[in-house]
Design an enzyme around this catalytic site. Structure first.
Site, mmCIF file in Angstrom:
data_model
loop_
_atom_site.group_PDB
_atom_site.id
_atom_site.type_symbol
_atom_site.label_atom_id
_atom_site.label_comp_id
_atom_site.label_asym_id
_atom_site.label_seq_id
_atom_site.Cartn_x
_atom_site.Cartn_y
_atom_site.Cartn_z
ATOM 1 N N GLU A 134 0.811 -1.219 0.000
ATOM 2 C CA GLU A 134 0.000 0.000 0.000
ATOM 3 C C GLU A 134 0.844 1.269 0.000
ATOM 4 O O GLU A 134 0.336 2.367 -0.274
ATOM 5 C CB GLU A 134 -0.918 0.012 1.233
ATOM 6 C CG GLU A 134 -2.006 -1.052 1.232
ATOM 7 C CD GLU A 134 -3.113 -0.774 0.233
ATOM 8 O OE1 GLU A 134 -3.077 0.280 -0.428
ATOM 9 O OE2 GLU A 134 -4.016 -1.609 0.098
ATOM 10 N N GLU A 141 7.453 -21.734 7.660
ATOM 11 C CA GLU A 141 7.568 -20.888 8.849
ATOM 12 C C GLU A 141 8.553 -21.442 9.863
ATOM 13 O O GLU A 141 8.994 -20.730 10.759
ATOM 14 C CB GLU A 141 6.203 -20.702 9.510
ATOM 15 C CG GLU A 141 5.667 -21.931 10.226
ATOM 16 C CD GLU A 141 4.420 -21.606 11.043
ATOM 17 O OE1 GLU A 141 4.417 -21.975 12.228
ATOM 18 O OE2 GLU A 141 3.494 -20.993 10.500
#
Length: 325
Positions: free
Chosen positions: A107, A138
């Site tokens: 963004e 992960e």
């Protein structure tokens, strides 16, 4: 058909639960994983009753963030210093935490006209992990180190490890590798006394407590992480001169909606007529900040660009230079 030409698909590994006992015990100690017996029959409630419960849970998140505002502010001030010297902000996380980092980073270019390399989001397992779980990604500190090494991480950069549990190896590995190079590190988690916070220069532990659905940390924990990441990117950009008051003067007008927003921002900042605004945007190549400076400073486009360059993009400083008296 020749059988030798038929490729045999790889065998799908059967998950092994050997050795999970210690991890299971560790998870049981985490507030974000705690079971809430009072919600054991939530599936028997009406939709509105469940919505009321969720809304009540969500209202507790801003208070949890508020408790850590001094720590968040200190981390942001340090990040601003690094970015002002040419550093980057790099988010690193797995699963929901990683997706939130990628979202916040993506963004920044349209909102603040930053280069896509200025704020980067890394998710364990790579871009495909945004929509599909990448098993085991992960759990690897080495993967985090490799991802940061590929970005040519330096001491000028800022690495924000994100993990609701505070124990995710990928996030911890990212912070540890970054710190070994002298980069600024932030560890954002939702449990107290986390390994991630301990590994970072700035540990931000937003304790949101047990989730409505046991262990579903995309809920309150995810909301808390989103709020903090909003603060990190937004306040950093404000401090770097990417806004004028509460106006996004560095917005990138990449579509018709943003072009209309650009005109409105210039109007709000200057009070100029539509014809003046169009003329200012035309002579500045659509750059909102430059257009405002030409109007308020009563200067031409090249002079506005020069003053903004001298003031490192800070419009208020450029205005003072344009109107010394």
């Amino acid at each position: 058909m020749n059988p030798s030409k038929i490729s045999t698909p790889p065998a799908i590994a059967t998950p092994s639960f050997d050795g999970c006992g210690p991890l299971r015990a560790q998870l049981a100690t985490l507030a974000t994983e705690a079971f809430r017996p009072e919600l054991a029959e939530i599936d028997q409630l009406s939709t509105e009753e469940i919505a009321l419960l969720m809304n009540g849970e969500d209202r507790t998140v801003p208070a949890a963030v508020a408790e850590k505002l001094p720590h968040i502010s200190a981390a942001i001030d340090a990040a601003v210093e690094h970015m002002a010297r040419g550093g980057r902000i790099i988010y690193a996380g797995a699963g929901t935490a990683g997706r939130l980092g990628v979202l916040d980073a993506s963004e920044c270019p349209p909102t603040f006209n930053t280069d896509p390399s200025d704020v980067v989001g890394l998710i364990a397992g790579g871009p495909s992990a945004m929509v599909t779980a990448v098993e085991g990604a992960e759990d690897s500190k080495e993967l985090a180190s490799a991802d940061l090494e590929e970005l040519n991480l330096t001491a000028a950069d800022v690495v924000v490890g994100i993990s609701a549990s505070g124990r995710t190896p990928y996030a911890i590995g990212a912070v540890e590798y970054a710190r070994s190079l002298g980069a600024l590190t932030v560890g954002l988690s939702c449990n107290a006394d986390s390994a991630l916070a301990a590994a970072a220069d700035h540990g931000l532990e937003i304790v949101t407590g047990p989730e409505l659905l046991t262990g579903s940390t995309r809920l309150k924990a995810g909301t808390a992480q989103k709020l903090v990441l909003n603060m990190i990117s937004t306040i950093t950009m404000i401090r770097l001169g990417k806004t004028y008051g509460n106006l996004m003067v560095d917005v990138r007008a990449s579509n018709e909606k943003l072009r209309a927003r650009s005109r409105r921002i210039v109007s709000l900042a200057t009070g100029a007529s539509d014809s003046e605004i169009e003329a200012a945007l035309a002579v500045t190549g659509g750059e909102v900040k430059n257009a405002i400076l030409t109007i308020l400073g009563e200067i031409d486009g090249p002079t506005a660009a020069s003053l903004l360059n001298t003031s490192n993009g800070h419009l208020r400083a450029a205005l003072v230079a344009a109107r010394p008296h």
